[in-house]
Scaffold this motif. Structure first.
Motif, short mmCIF file in Angstrom:
data_model
loop_
_atom_site.label_atom_id
_atom_site.label_comp_id
_atom_site.label_asym_id
_atom_site.label_seq_id
_atom_site.Cartn_x
_atom_site.Cartn_y
_atom_site.Cartn_z
N ASP A 166 0.83 -1.22 0.00
CA ASP A 166 0.00 0.00 0.00
C ASP A 166 0.86 1.27 0.00
O ASP A 166 0.32 2.37 0.07
CB ASP A 166 -0.97 0.01 1.20
CG ASP A 166 -0.25 -0.10 2.54
OD1 ASP A 166 1.00 -0.03 2.57
OD2 ASP A 166 -0.94 -0.25 3.56
N ARG A 167 2.16 1.12 -0.07
CA ARG A 167 3.14 2.23 -0.13
C ARG A 167 3.09 3.13 1.11
O ARG A 167 3.46 4.30 1.05
CB ARG A 167 2.99 3.03 -1.44
CG ARG A 167 3.35 2.18 -2.66
CD ARG A 167 3.11 2.88 -3.96
NE ARG A 167 4.18 3.79 -4.34
CZ ARG A 167 5.19 3.50 -5.16
NH1 ARG A 167 5.30 2.30 -5.70
NH2 ARG A 167 6.10 4.40 -5.47
N ASP A 168 2.61 2.58 2.23
CA ASP A 168 2.67 3.29 3.51
C ASP A 168 3.81 2.70 4.35
O ASP A 168 4.24 1.57 4.11
CB ASP A 168 1.34 3.15 4.26
CG ASP A 168 0.26 4.08 3.70
OD1 ASP A 168 0.63 5.06 3.02
OD2 ASP A 168 -0.93 3.82 3.93
N PRO A 169 4.28 3.44 5.37
CA PRO A 169 5.38 2.92 6.20
C PRO A 169 4.95 1.70 7.01
O PRO A 169 3.76 1.47 7.22
CB PRO A 169 5.69 4.08 7.15
CG PRO A 169 4.85 5.24 6.73
CD PRO A 169 3.80 4.76 5.79
N VAL A 170 5.95 0.96 7.49
CA VAL A 170 5.69 -0.24 8.31
C VAL A 170 6.43 -0.04 9.63
O VAL A 170 7.65 -0.18 9.70
CB VAL A 170 6.19 -1.51 7.58
CG1 VAL A 170 5.90 -2.74 8.42
CG2 VAL A 170 5.56 -1.62 6.19
N ILE A 171 5.68 0.32 10.67
CA ILE A 171 6.30 0.64 11.96
C ILE A 171 5.43 0.04 13.06
O ILE A 171 4.29 0.47 13.27
CB ILE A 171 6.42 2.17 12.18
CG1 ILE A 171 7.15 2.83 10.99
CG2 ILE A 171 7.15 2.48 13.49
CD1 ILE A 171 7.25 4.36 11.06
N GLY A 172 5.95 -0.98 13.75
CA GLY A 172 5.18 -1.56 14.84
C GLY A 172 5.59 -2.99 15.10
O GLY A 172 6.36 -3.60 14.35
N PHE A 173 5.04 -3.56 16.20
CA PHE A 173 5.33 -4.95 16.55
C PHE A 173 4.67 -5.91 15.57
O PHE A 173 3.56 -5.63 15.06
CB PHE A 173 4.81 -5.26 17.97
CG PHE A 173 5.78 -4.82 19.04
CD1 PHE A 173 6.95 -5.54 19.27
CD2 PHE A 173 5.51 -3.70 19.79
CE1 PHE A 173 7.85 -5.13 20.24
CE2 PHE A 173 6.41 -3.28 20.78
CZ PHE A 173 7.57 -4.00 20.99
N ASP A 174 5.33 -7.02 15.31
CA ASP A 174 4.73 -8.07 14.51
C ASP A 174 3.48 -8.58 15.24
O ASP A 174 3.53 -8.79 16.45
CB ASP A 174 5.73 -9.21 14.31
CG ASP A 174 5.18 -10.23 13.34
OD1 ASP A 174 5.30 -10.00 12.12
OD2 ASP A 174 4.60 -11.24 13.80
N PRO A 175 2.37 -8.80 14.51
CA PRO A 175 1.15 -9.22 15.20
C PRO A 175 1.21 -10.67 15.69
O PRO A 175 0.40 -11.06 16.52
CB PRO A 175 0.07 -9.07 14.12
CG PRO A 175 0.80 -9.09 12.81
CD PRO A 175 2.16 -8.53 13.07
N GLU A 176 2.18 -11.44 15.17
CA GLU A 176 2.19 -12.87 15.53
C GLU A 176 3.34 -13.26 16.44
O GLU A 176 3.19 -14.14 17.28
CB GLU A 176 2.23 -13.71 14.25
CG GLU A 176 0.92 -13.59 13.47
CD GLU A 176 1.05 -13.98 12.00
OE1 GLU A 176 2.12 -14.46 11.59
OE2 GLU A 176 0.06 -13.78 11.27
N LEU A 177 4.53 -12.63 16.27
CA LEU A 177 5.67 -13.05 17.08
C LEU A 177 6.03 -11.95 18.08
O LEU A 177 6.43 -10.85 17.69
CB LEU A 177 6.86 -13.38 16.18
CG LEU A 177 7.79 -14.41 16.80
CD1 LEU A 177 7.10 -15.75 17.01
CD2 LEU A 177 9.02 -14.61 15.93
N PRO A 178 5.92 -12.23 19.37
CA PRO A 178 6.15 -11.19 20.38
C PRO A 178 7.59 -10.67 20.32
O PRO A 178 8.51 -11.42 20.07
CB PRO A 178 5.90 -11.89 21.72
CG PRO A 178 5.38 -13.23 21.41
CD PRO A 178 5.60 -13.53 19.97
N GLY A 179 7.72 -9.39 20.54
CA GLY A 179 9.06 -8.79 20.66
C GLY A 179 9.77 -8.57 19.34
O GLY A 179 10.94 -8.18 19.33
N PHE A 180 9.09 -8.82 18.21
CA PHE A 180 9.72 -8.56 16.91
C PHE A 180 9.12 -7.29 16.34
O PHE A 180 7.92 -7.21 16.06
CB PHE A 180 9.48 -9.74 15.96
CG PHE A 180 10.26 -9.64 14.66
CD1 PHE A 180 11.52 -10.20 14.55
CD2 PHE A 180 9.73 -8.97 13.56
CE1 PHE A 180 12.25 -10.11 13.37
CE2 PHE A 180 10.45 -8.87 12.38
CZ PHE A 180 11.71 -9.45 12.27
#
Ligand SMILES: Cc1cc2nc3c(=O)[nH]c(=O)nc-3n(C[C@H](O)[C@H](O)[C@H](O)COP(=O)(O)OP(=O)(O)OC[C@H]3O[C@@H](n4cnc5c(N)ncnc54)[C@H](O)[C@@H]3O)c2cc1C
Length: 377
Positions: free
Chosen positions: A313-327
């Motif tokens: 979607d050409r937007d940034p990717v900033i945040g925790f992975d929804p499936e693996l904690p701490g990534f």
């Protein structure tokens, strides 16, 4: 060899994203910053066109750029001996069939409160004398576009980060990481490191690095962009020219230390790697520029290419992975990673410490859901 192997944050990738986040987090946490190359910034960060263009890109990218402007214009006194930005301005030009795009783009920028002025072709030529009046039917001027000193910005983050205690490990390609209990374990030549949070700031390698840690990829796409430097027209001082963009982004030109940086604004999907300019794309840039400007290109001084990596979607990717904690993901910066680094690092540091969107960014309309990696699954 680091003094300790226990860190709050392990950040993989020391381009502008990883370096700015490491410095920001180190104000209150222990951080190791791990870079595969000997030289931080060797990949996308060292290959950009070094522009700050606040009206460029999707809404979250524009919000991040606006929120970065203050830092770039007035960094803390100890951050850099040189200014981080210089006034440049940019001129957008349109042929007659492109006039509707020129008007729509200007109307959108004005509606959002951005600064943009309509110019006649003659006024545009007063700024860039070789512009061909026979092909330019309309122009707009954006005064808030700046040149960024990318080396000063990156070195500022690395230097201040070091002073705040960041451990920088160079020449260490992380081959994967394992999560044991509440901690990540990373095996390096320098020994094993442990961290509470593992940050993926691996640029074009972000998906591959995630897979090597047992995290599902997000479908990020590295797209090659070519750039070259040509001599200025004989006897002409180009230093005061604004940057010049075709309204459909078919090419751009900007002054570069007395010469001209040119690009065909290409986007060729390629696997992550050390990419090079394709001679054909350099020739395309020269051809498009000669159609708009009356100048003879006798020699290409040098050329290069870099990967601009985008989410679908050409937007940034900033945040925790929804499936693996701490990534934690900090990637998908596309063509805006330098101009948005300051605010992106503040946002990433806040989210990685389980705090919300910083107020300055919320005031620019940024919502964490717009940048959340979960939207891509
Ligand atoms: C031609 C061109 C023009 C551009 N113009 C502009 C512009 O005018 N303005 C703007 O804001 N942006 C511009 N950009 C975009 C900008 O350069 C990028 O968005 C930005 O540099 C991305 O930074 P990054 O830190 O994510 O990536 P990178 O700088 O690529 O850093 C990622 C780092 O991760 C390291 N790494 C990867 N995998 C591993 C691993 N397993 N272990 C250890 N290290 C690893 C890599 O070695 C690399 O150094 C342009 C890009 C290009 C190519």
């Amino acid at each position: 060899v680091p003094d300790t192997k226990e860190f709050d944050f392990l950040i993989v990738g020391s381009g502008i994203a990883g370096a700015s986040l490491a410095d920001t987090l180190a104000a209150s946490a222990s951080v190791a910053l791990i870079e595969a190359e000997d030289q931080p910034g060797y990949h996308a960060t060292g290959r950009s066109a070094a522009l700050f263009a606040p009206n460029y890109g999707s809404a979250p990218f524009r919000a991040l750029a606006r929120a970065s402007a203050q830092f770039l214009r007035q960094p803390p006194a100890d951050f850099s001996a040189r200014p981080l930005v210089l006034a440049r301005g940019s001129l957008n030009v349109a042929r007659s069939e492109q006039l509707p795009q020129l008007e729509t783009a200007a109307a959108e920028i004005r509606a959002r409160g951005g600064r943009i002025d309509a110019l006649t072709p003659q006024q545009a030529r007063a700024l860039i004398p070789p512009l061909r009046l026979e092909v330019i039917a309309g122009a707009t001027y954006e005064p808030d576009v700046l040149d960024i000193d990318v080396a000063a910005l990156l070195q500022g983050y690395l230097r201040r980060g070091r002073a705040r205690g960041v451990t920088l490990l160079r020449g260490e390609r992380v081959a994967g990481a394992r999560r044991q209990g509440e901690r990540w374990r990373v095996q390096l030549r320098a020994g094993e490191l442990h961290g509470r949070v593992l940050v993926n700031a691996a640029g074009a390698w972000a998906d591959a690095f995630a897979v090597s840690c047992g995290v599902r990829p997000l479908g990020l796409r590295p797209l090659r962009r070519t750039a070259a430097v040509i001599d200025a027209p004989a006897g002409m001082d180009v230093n005061a020219w604004p940057a010049l963009f075709d309204i459909d982004e078919q090419f751009y030109v900007k002054p570069d230390a007395g010469r001209l940086l040119i690009s065909p604004a290409d986007e060729e999907p390629l696997p992550a790697g050390d990419v090079y300019a394709d001679d054909l794309m350099v020739a395309v840039a020269v051809d498009r520029i000669q159609q708009a400007l009356d100048l003879e290109v006798r020699r290409v001084a040098h050329s290069w290419a870099g990967l601009r990596t985008f989410a679908r979607d050409r937007d940034p990717v900033i945040g925790f992975d929804p499936e693996l904690p701490g990534f934690f993901w900090l990637c998908g910066q596309g063509g805006y990673g330098i101009q948005t680094a300051a605010a992106a690092a503040a946002l990433a540091a806040s989210l990685a410490q389980r705090e919300g969107v910083p107020p300055a960014l919320a005031a620019e309309g940024l919502d964490a859901a717009q940048v959340d990696p979960a939207r891509l699954r």
